[in-house]
Structures are given as structure tokens and as C-alpha cells.
Design a protein around this motif. Structure first.
Motif, short mmCIF file in Angstrom:
data_model
loop_
_atom_site.label_atom_id
_atom_site.label_comp_id
_atom_site.label_asym_id
_atom_site.label_seq_id
_atom_site.Cartn_x
_atom_site.Cartn_y
_atom_site.Cartn_z
N ASN A 24 0.96 -1.15 0.00
CA ASN A 24 -0.19 -0.10 -0.22
C ASN A 24 0.91 1.03 -0.24
O ASN A 24 1.96 1.29 0.77
CB ASN A 24 -1.01 -0.02 1.25
CG ASN A 24 -1.81 -1.07 1.19
OD1 ASN A 24 -2.93 -1.39 0.31
ND2 ASN A 24 -1.71 -2.08 2.21
N LEU A 25 0.51 2.10 -1.02
CA LEU A 25 1.42 3.35 -1.08
C LEU A 25 0.89 4.37 -1.71
O LEU A 25 0.02 4.24 -2.78
CB LEU A 25 2.77 2.78 -1.87
CG LEU A 25 3.81 4.03 -2.49
CD1 LEU A 25 4.51 4.48 -0.87
CD2 LEU A 25 4.92 3.33 -3.40
N GLU A 26 1.02 5.56 -1.22
CA GLU A 26 0.39 6.89 -1.66
C GLU A 26 1.58 7.77 -1.87
O GLU A 26 2.81 8.00 -1.29
CB GLU A 26 -0.29 7.37 -0.87
CG GLU A 26 -1.64 6.72 -0.55
CD GLU A 26 -2.66 6.92 -1.54
OE1 GLU A 26 -2.80 7.73 -2.30
OE2 GLU A 26 -3.58 5.85 -1.30
N ILE A 27 1.77 8.18 -3.23
CA ILE A 27 2.87 9.22 -3.60
C ILE A 27 2.30 10.52 -4.03
O ILE A 27 1.28 10.49 -4.91
CB ILE A 27 3.88 8.64 -4.48
CG1 ILE A 27 4.70 7.29 -4.06
CG2 ILE A 27 4.74 9.63 -4.98
CD1 ILE A 27 5.63 6.53 -5.03
N GLY A 28 2.53 11.69 -3.41
CA GLY A 28 1.89 12.86 -3.74
C GLY A 28 2.54 13.66 -4.94
O GLY A 28 3.80 13.33 -5.40
N LYS A 29 1.85 14.66 -5.66
CA LYS A 29 2.33 15.07 -6.76
C LYS A 29 3.60 16.09 -6.23
O LYS A 29 3.57 16.64 -5.54
CB LYS A 29 1.33 15.99 -7.30
CG LYS A 29 0.01 15.39 -8.05
CD LYS A 29 -1.11 16.39 -8.53
CE LYS A 29 -2.20 15.68 -8.83
NZ LYS A 29 -3.16 16.45 -9.59
N GLY A 30 4.67 16.22 -7.19
CA GLY A 30 5.72 16.77 -6.78
C GLY A 30 6.80 16.21 -5.92
O GLY A 30 7.89 16.86 -6.02
N GLU A 31 6.54 15.04 -5.40
CA GLU A 31 7.35 14.52 -4.39
C GLU A 31 8.69 13.89 -5.22
O GLU A 31 8.60 13.26 -6.34
CB GLU A 31 6.54 13.34 -3.61
CG GLU A 31 6.02 13.77 -2.46
CD GLU A 31 5.47 12.63 -1.67
OE1 GLU A 31 6.11 12.48 -0.33
OE2 GLU A 31 4.89 11.75 -2.07
N PHE A 32 9.56 13.72 -4.38
CA PHE A 32 10.87 13.01 -5.14
C PHE A 32 11.20 12.03 -4.03
O PHE A 32 11.45 12.29 -2.89
CB PHE A 32 12.12 13.98 -5.18
CG PHE A 32 13.43 13.60 -5.92
CD1 PHE A 32 13.49 12.02 -6.31
CD2 PHE A 32 14.24 14.38 -6.59
CE1 PHE A 32 14.60 11.73 -7.19
CE2 PHE A 32 15.33 14.10 -7.32
CZ PHE A 32 15.35 12.68 -7.56
N VAL A 33 10.78 10.72 -4.26
CA VAL A 33 11.02 9.62 -3.61
C VAL A 33 12.16 8.64 -3.80
O VAL A 33 12.15 8.41 -4.93
CB VAL A 33 9.56 8.88 -3.56
CG1 VAL A 33 9.81 7.53 -2.49
CG2 VAL A 33 8.62 9.60 -3.29
N ALA A 34 13.10 8.24 -3.04
CA ALA A 34 14.03 7.30 -3.18
C ALA A 34 13.71 5.95 -2.75
O ALA A 34 13.14 5.71 -1.67
CB ALA A 34 15.38 7.82 -2.58
N CYS A 202 16.45 13.54 -2.45
CA CYS A 202 14.98 13.14 -2.26
C CYS A 202 14.65 13.86 -1.08
O CYS A 202 15.07 14.10 -0.08
CB CYS A 202 14.96 11.80 -2.26
SG CYS A 202 15.50 11.14 -3.89
N ASP A 203 13.15 13.89 -0.82
CA ASP A 203 12.45 14.29 0.28
C ASP A 203 11.70 13.17 0.82
O ASP A 203 11.03 13.53 2.02
CB ASP A 203 11.47 15.34 -0.09
CG ASP A 203 10.62 15.20 -1.50
OD1 ASP A 203 10.49 16.07 -1.92
OD2 ASP A 203 10.09 13.96 -1.41
N ARG A 204 11.56 12.15 0.40
CA ARG A 204 11.23 10.74 1.22
C ARG A 204 12.09 9.53 0.97
O ARG A 204 12.24 9.25 -0.48
CB ARG A 204 9.82 10.57 0.38
CG ARG A 204 9.10 9.77 1.18
CD ARG A 204 7.37 9.78 0.80
NE ARG A 204 6.51 8.70 1.05
CZ ARG A 204 5.55 8.39 0.62
NH1 ARG A 204 5.10 9.17 -0.18
NH2 ARG A 204 4.93 7.30 0.73
#
Length: 248
Positions: A24-34, A202-204
Motif C-alpha cells: 500500500n503506497l501513496e505518492i504525492g504530486k511533486g514528491e521526490f522519492v528514493a 530526495c524528500d522521502r
């Protein structure tokens, strides 16, 4: 933050091997995820499901509120992809490569020349536009692959081990171009073993192991890269292969 990617109960099974297990995963608009994890953790499989290259065994994947199984072609138009393979044609020039992919993306004929020129300038390759790609260094090819991935102005950029084969200078150039993509509000997701570089960008941060997400925190909550490394080691413990630890 509005979600651009919403994943619920996602599992993927290949034969007797469960590559993804109830994610289960939610990624927001504009996020930078590693995304970190040892080989075989399911990282690449997760990106392939997001990009509709493979279908999940169970669960749902929504990209911009569109279910991946219902309209995969529309979703592919929203995504740009970069990996350790550049997917470029060495016999073509940089410009010819981008014109070819512009047509593949369905960009209008009247827009192609201007779009290609602008994107070559953005990755500092305009002066080499008419040189064959075979003459490019690894770093230059990677910058051209970024240009290829962004030609159609995607909402999401997926990257699978983009640092492979890059020296320090090439990696810094790659990061400079990559950070400029954030100005457009693009969502970026990167798989890498390079924790220190990813922590700067990244921010997450997500850590995967055995097909599951074991850790999901913002950089602000983690605090330091040393804290992230300690968390990675505690999750992997004795099960982590040597390669998975080598770049820490």
C-alpha cells in the motif's frame, strides 16, 4: 498533498516467487522519492507495475486517478523512464534520437523541432546535437536519456539505478539536470543503492525487502543520512547480501 500514485493491496507473483506482497503506497504530486533495498527486494518490479509494463497479480494501481489495468496507454503517456540502460540508438545523432522518440510519443510535427532544441539546451547537449550518440561518454548518454524521458512533459519520472557507470563529474551533472525537473512539479521516483546521494536529492525515503515496504519516512523525520543507514542495516540485518551493503 494530492496523490498522483495510489497503490492498494498490490501483489505480484512469478510462478512460485512472490515479488511484491500486499503493498500500500501513496505518492504525492511533486514528491521526490528514493527506494532502497537489496537485490531481489521487488524495487524494479514495483516500478514496472507503476509504468504498466507488467500487470499486478492482485491489487489496484491508480495513476492520476486512472486504474492501470483499464487504460495503460494513457498512463504510459504520463510517465518518463530512465534506467542504467539508456535506450538510445548509437548510430543516430542526439537530435535524431530525440526526433525519433518525439514521433513515438505522438508530439505534433510543428512542435518537434522546438521541443528537441529546448530539451537539448536544458541538458547541456545542444552543442553536440548533431554528433552521433556512439561518440558520447556514459554521462552524456545519461543526460540524453533524461532528455528522451522528458520530451513529452511527463507528470512522473521513474528511475532505476540511474547512477550505474557514472563517474563523480557525470553524476553531478546528472543531478543538476535532475533537480531542474522539480521546477515543473514533476513527481520523481528513484531506485538506487547510493544512499548518500539520494538522501541529498530526495524528500522521502522508502526501504524495501522481500517484496514489502519496511520503512517509509520523510527526510525531515529521518534527520541525517547516518540515521537512514542505521535503519537500513537494522531492517536488513543478516539477510542482506554483500552487494546490498557495499554502497552504504
Amino acid at each position: 498533498m494530492d496523490s498522483i500514485i495510489s497503490i492498494n493491496g498490490l501483489s505480484k507473483i512469478f510462478g512460485h516467487r512472490r515479488a511484491l506482497n500486499n503493498i500500500n503506497l501513496e505518492i504525492g504530486k511533486g514528491e521526490f522519492v528514493a527506494i532502497f533495498g537489496p537485490n531481489g527486494a521487488g524495487k524494479t518490479t514495483l516500478l514496472k507495475v507503476m509504468s504498466t509494463i507488467i500487470e499486478p497479480t492482485r491489487g489496484t494501481v491508480l495513476i492520476n486517478s486512472i486504474e492501470s489495468k483499464k487504460d495503460p496507454s494513457k498512463i504510459r503517456g504520463m510517465i518518463g523512464a530512465i534506467s542504467h540502460e539508456t535506450y538510445l540508438y548509437d548510430e543516430l545523432t542526439a537530435r535524431e534520437n530525440l526526433v525519433f522518440f518525439s514521433r513515438m510519443y505522438g508530439i505534433g510535427k510543428n512542435e518537434i523541432d522546438e521541443r528537441v532544441e529546448d530539451i537539448l539546451k536544458s541538458v547541456d547537449l545542444f552543442q553536440r546535437a548533431d554528433d552521433r550518440t556512439a561518440s558520447f561518454s556514459r554521462g552524456m548518454k545519461q543526460r540524453l536519456s533524461i532528455a528522451r524521458a522528458m520530451l513529452h512533459h511527463p507528470s512522473i519520472l521513474l528511475m532505476d539505478e540511474p547512477y550505474t557507470g557514472l563517474d563523480q563529474h557525470a553524476a553531478e551533472n546528472f543531478e543538476r539536470v535532475l533537480m531542474n525537473t522539480g521546477n515543473s512539479g514533476m513527481t520523481r521516483i528513484m531506485i538506487t543503492h547510493n544512499i548518500e546521494r539520494a538522501f541529498e536529492l530526495c524528500d522521502r525515503m522508502l526501504i524495501m525487502d522481500r517484496g514489502e515496504i519496511r520503512f517509509d519516512r520523510s527526510k525531515k523525520d529521518i534527520g541525517t543520512v547516518e540515521n537512514l543507514k542505521e535503519k537500513y542495516l537494522s531492517i536488513m540485518a543478516k539477510d542482506t547480501d554483500a552487494e546490498g551493503l557495499s554502497n552504504l
